[in-house]
Structures are given as C-alpha cells and as structure tokens.
Motif scaffolding. Structure first.
Motif, PDB file in Angstrom:
ATOM      1  N   LEU A   1     -16.357  28.920  10.054  1.00 14.66           N
ATOM      2  CA  LEU A   1     -16.091  30.050   8.947  1.00 14.66           C
ATOM      3  C   LEU A   1     -15.711  29.242   7.668  1.00 14.66           C
ATOM      4  CD1 LEU A   1     -15.732  32.627   8.078  1.00 14.66           C
ATOM      5  CD2 LEU A   1     -13.522  32.799   8.861  1.00 14.66           C
TER       6      LEU A   1
ATOM      7  N   LYS B   1     -19.070  28.086   6.023  1.00 12.84           N
ATOM      8  CA  LYS B   1     -19.659  29.081   5.396  1.00 12.84           C
ATOM      9  C   LYS B   1     -19.172  29.587   4.093  1.00 12.84           C
ATOM     10  CE  LYS B   1     -22.178  32.705   5.275  1.00 12.84           C
ATOM     11  NZ  LYS B   1     -23.953  32.728   4.867  1.00 12.84           N
TER      12      LYS B   1
ATOM     13  N   MET C   1      -6.965  33.258  12.440  1.00 17.25           N
ATOM     14  CA  MET C   1      -8.237  33.294  13.443  1.00 17.25           C
ATOM     15  C   MET C   1      -7.918  33.773  15.026  1.00 17.25           C
ATOM     16  SD  MET C   1     -11.542  32.800  13.766  1.00 17.25           S
ATOM     17  CE  MET C   1     -11.931  31.971  12.464  1.00 17.25           C
TER      18      MET C   1
ATOM     19  N   ILE D   1     -12.872  37.789  13.327  1.00 18.88           N
ATOM     20  CA  ILE D   1     -12.408  37.268  11.764  1.00 18.88           C
ATOM     21  C   ILE D   1     -11.630  38.261  11.121  1.00 18.88           C
ATOM     22  CG2 ILE D   1     -13.932  35.363  11.892  1.00 18.88           C
ATOM     23  CD1 ILE D   1     -15.518  37.072   9.601  1.00 18.88           C
TER      24      ILE D   1
ATOM     25  N   ARG E   1     -12.829  38.278   6.098  1.00 15.97           N
ATOM     26  CA  ARG E   1     -13.714  39.010   6.584  1.00 15.97           C
ATOM     27  C   ARG E   1     -14.903  39.655   5.384  1.00 15.97           C
ATOM     28  NH1 ARG E   1     -17.388  41.426   6.969  1.00 15.97           N
ATOM     29  NH2 ARG E   1     -18.020  43.050   8.160  1.00 15.97           N
TER      30      ARG E   1
ATOM     31  N   VAL F   1     -17.782  37.342   3.605  1.00 13.62           N
ATOM     32  CA  VAL F   1     -19.004  37.256   4.495  1.00 13.62           C
ATOM     33  C   VAL F   1     -19.938  38.555   4.773  1.00 13.62           C
ATOM     34  CG1 VAL F   1     -18.178  35.211   5.510  1.00 13.62           C
ATOM     35  CG2 VAL F   1     -17.751  37.294   6.895  1.00 13.62           C
TER      36      VAL F   1
ATOM     37  N   TYR G   1     -21.846  37.786  10.071  1.00 14.03           N
ATOM     38  CA  TYR G   1     -20.719  37.674  11.230  1.00 14.03           C
ATOM     39  C   TYR G   1     -21.268  38.013  12.675  1.00 14.03           C
ATOM     40  CZ  TYR G   1     -16.429  39.335  13.389  1.00 14.03           C
ATOM     41  OH  TYR G   1     -15.507  39.647  14.293  1.00 14.03           O
TER      42      TYR G   1
ATOM     43  N   PHE H   1     -22.431  34.104  13.232  1.00 11.13           N
ATOM     44  CA  PHE H   1     -21.091  33.400  13.466  1.00 11.13           C
ATOM     45  C   PHE H   1     -20.745  33.561  15.025  1.00 11.13           C
ATOM     46  CE2 PHE H   1     -16.435  34.011  13.926  1.00 11.13           C
ATOM     47  CZ  PHE H   1     -16.212  32.875  13.458  1.00 11.13           C
TER      48      PHE H   1
END
Ligand code: NAD
Ligand code: LMR
Length: 326
Positions: free
Chosen positions: A167, A170, A181, A195, A206, A209, A214, A218
């Motif tokens: 994360l 990203k 987390m 997340i 959250r 992204v 996600y 992810f």
C-alpha cells in the motif's frame, strides 16, 4: 542485574531459524539491555548443522547471549522457556497450498504442545510460524491444557507487513506514514488484507486508491505473496519471515504503539462473528504482555464475506486434524 530471558527456536538450523537466532542474539527482539539464553531445537538428523549454528553464534561474541542450549528433544529444549518460536516444520514447494502440509506437519505441533505443557514457564509466549501456522497453533495449544490458550498465537505479521509495504508503494509514501492495517483470518490464500481502517497521516487511505486496484490487485498480491517468493527464490520466504516473527513477539511483549494496532492470529472468542475453536487473524493491541482484539470496527458485506471464507477454511483444516486435538 537483569535476569536473562530464555528463548526457544525450533528448526534453528533451517532457513528461518538461521536468520532468527542471530537477530535475537543481537538484541533486535528485546532490546540492547536484555540478556538472553538461546534454546535451539532441531531433529536428530540436523544435529550437526545445529552444532555449526552454535559455533557461529559463539564466534559472534554477542554481549547479550548468556548461554546457548542446543537440543534434539522438545522436553529438553522447552524447559523453563519464556518465549518460544515454533518454526521447525516442512515448507511447501511450488504448486502447493500451505494446508497441503497439514498431514506432514501437524504431528510436530501436538508433540511440542505436550512438551510445552510439561516444562515451559506458565506465562510462556509461543509464536507458531511453521505452516499451516493457524491450525498448528490450535494443535499446540489444545495439547497444552495447563497453559492459557492466550499463551499461543500464530503469525499474521508477515502478511501485515507485506500489506503495509504494497500500500505504501502504491501511495508513494513510507510504511511509517500508515496506521491500522488489518489482515483477517488464515495465513493462507483466503486471508483478507483489509484497508478500510488504514490511515495515511490521519486520513483514510482507502479513499486514496481505486476500488478496482484494491480488489483485483492489492488483495490477491498479498494473498499470493508467499507463492510468488517461492517461485522467485526457489525457496520460501526466510529473512522476511524471521523479521516478521521478531516484530510480532516484540510487540506482544513490549506493547503495540499507542496510535496503532497489529494483526495477530489468536484464539477466536466470538469477536466479529467468528466462532471460537480456531486461531483467527484479528487486529489486536498488546499491553503488559496481554493481547486484546480491537472491538467494534465496522465491516461491510464485502469484508464479511471474505472474513467468513477464511473462517470456513480454518474450520475445514480443524476437521482434517481433529484426532490430534488434545
Ligand atoms: P527449512 O526446511 O529451511 O527449515 C526447517 C527446519 O526445521 C529444518 O532444519 C528441520 O530439520 C527442522 N525441523 C523439522 N521438524 C522439526 C521438529 N519436529 N523439531 C525441530 N525442528 C524441526 O524451512 P523454513 O524455510 O525455515 O520454514 C519453516 C516453516 O515455516 C515452514 O513450514 C514454512 O512453510 C513456514 N513459514 C511460515 C511463514 C509464516 O508467515 N507463518 C513464513 C515463512 C515460512
Ligand atoms: C510465506 O507466506 O511466505 C510463507 O507462509 C511460506 C509459504 O509457503 O508461502
């Protein structure tokens, strides 16, 4: 003078054990003022390799190491220990799931649970790393009826650290900018890296992204990271697993940061609708050596479905080894 703490590592001559022993000896687990006695445990065919590890540890002249106790039986190795890292077990190869190791590895943890019950300190803290880690922790704890089940946990911290790293990459921030987390469930491909609660410098990560990234990138990347490392290295993660094991036990013993939590698999107590009887990954806070599950977080239908899928898998694993439960 501070009394030394006795720390056992099973599989001490294996890949993870080899990384773990030297980091603990250097003070990475309990700090630079805490002397340690290392109890290094192997199976008899690895006794020579273990002797080599002991020679190397001795050659480091670590100021914190007061003694090294090598052994090839858990009854000897676990005597009076304060902390146990249960690492020794077979790793998976390519094209295997971790639960495929259950039949080979489960028996190890019933034997070791009984030995811990007989000879470890009553407030021992045991982190199970050998796979499938959650169900192995259940086996060990259920074979140690005189120890509080809270003495046992299994490792979700590698998944937690992986999720933070992915994360952060990203969002082009540093892992230390992120808080809260969660990795729910099993250390397996059904784990749910969540997340929804993550804060990036106090704001929702959250929302920073896309949903597609996600859900489609992810989550599968974290779920499959162990397999990706096996494919790349030709062997399963070792130094990162040792590092996560140190993070996990350090926070358990010394406490989680005031403004954060960590993911640990602990005996389910009904929180978040997960039925007791399995070791399940939860967000937890640690204080004074005690672990408490973070209560009251909101979980939407997407999250609930994934949390239940991992619970289902853990129940299936439990059924497969029912005969080994004490
Ligand atoms: P490895 O094969 O390099 O080492 C395992 C060691 O354990 C060997 O030296 C072996 O002799 C020893 N051993 C086997 N049975 C034992 C027993 N009954 N008592 C004491 N020692 C015993 O494997 P590794 O790479 O160190 O991995 C160890 C385990 O950790 C594997 O099951 C692997 O899948 C698991 N793992 C878990 C995580 C996690 O996040 N939970 C991460 C990485 C690896
Ligand atoms: C990992 O997550 O790296 C370990 O559990 C090893 C594996 O089998 O994936």
């Amino acid at each position: 003078m501070t009394q030394p703490i006795r720390i056992a590592i099973t599989g001490a001559a294996g890949n993870i054990g080899y990384a773990l022993a030297f980091r603990i000896a250097a003070g990475d687990l309990l700090g630079s003022q805490q002397p340690v006695i290392l109890h290094l445990i192997e199976i008899p065919p690895a006794a020579n390799a273990l002797e080599g590890v002991v020679m190397e540890l001795s050659d480091c002249a670590f100021p914190l190491v007061r003694n090294i106790v090598p052994s090839t039986t858990p009854e000897e190795g676990f005597r009076d220990i304060d902390i146990g890292f249960l690492v020794g077990a077979k790793p998976r190869g390519p094209d295997m799931e971790r639960k495929d190791l259950l039949q080979d590895n489960a028996r190890i943890f019933s034997v070791q649970g009984k030995a811990l019950n007989a000879v470890a300190k009553r407030d021992v803290r045991v982190l199970v790393v050998g796979n499938p880690a959650n169900t192995n922790a259940l086996i060990a704890s259920s074979n140690a009826p005189d120890l509080d089940p809270g003495c046992f946990s299994s490792m979700m911290r590698l998944d937690h650290n992986r999720a933070l790293a992915q994360l952060a990459a990203k969002l082009d921030v540093h892992v230390t900018d992120l808080r809260q987390m969660i990795v729910w469930g099993n250390h397996s491909a059904t784990q749910f890296p969540d997340i929804a609660q993550v804060l990036l410098r106090g704001r929702s990560a959250r929302e920073a992204v896309s949903w597609d990234w996600y859900r489609d990138q992810f989550i599968p990347t974290i779920q499959q990271r162990g397999a990706a490392i096996i494919k790349a290295r030709g062997a399963s993660s070792a130094a990162s697993a040792a590092s996560a094991a140190i993070d996990a036990v350090r926070d358990w013993v010394r406490g989680t940061p005031a403004d954060d939590w960590v993911s640990m698999a602990v005996p389910a107590d009904g929180s978040y609708g997960i039925e007791p009887g399995i070791f399940y990954g939860y967000p937890v806070k640690c204080r004074g050596g005690k672990v408490s599950i973070v209560p009251g977080l909101s979980c939407d239908d997407f999250a609930r479905e994934r949390m239940r899928a991992s619970e289902r898998e853990l129940r299936e694993e439990r059924t497969a080894i029912e005969q080994l439960l004490g």
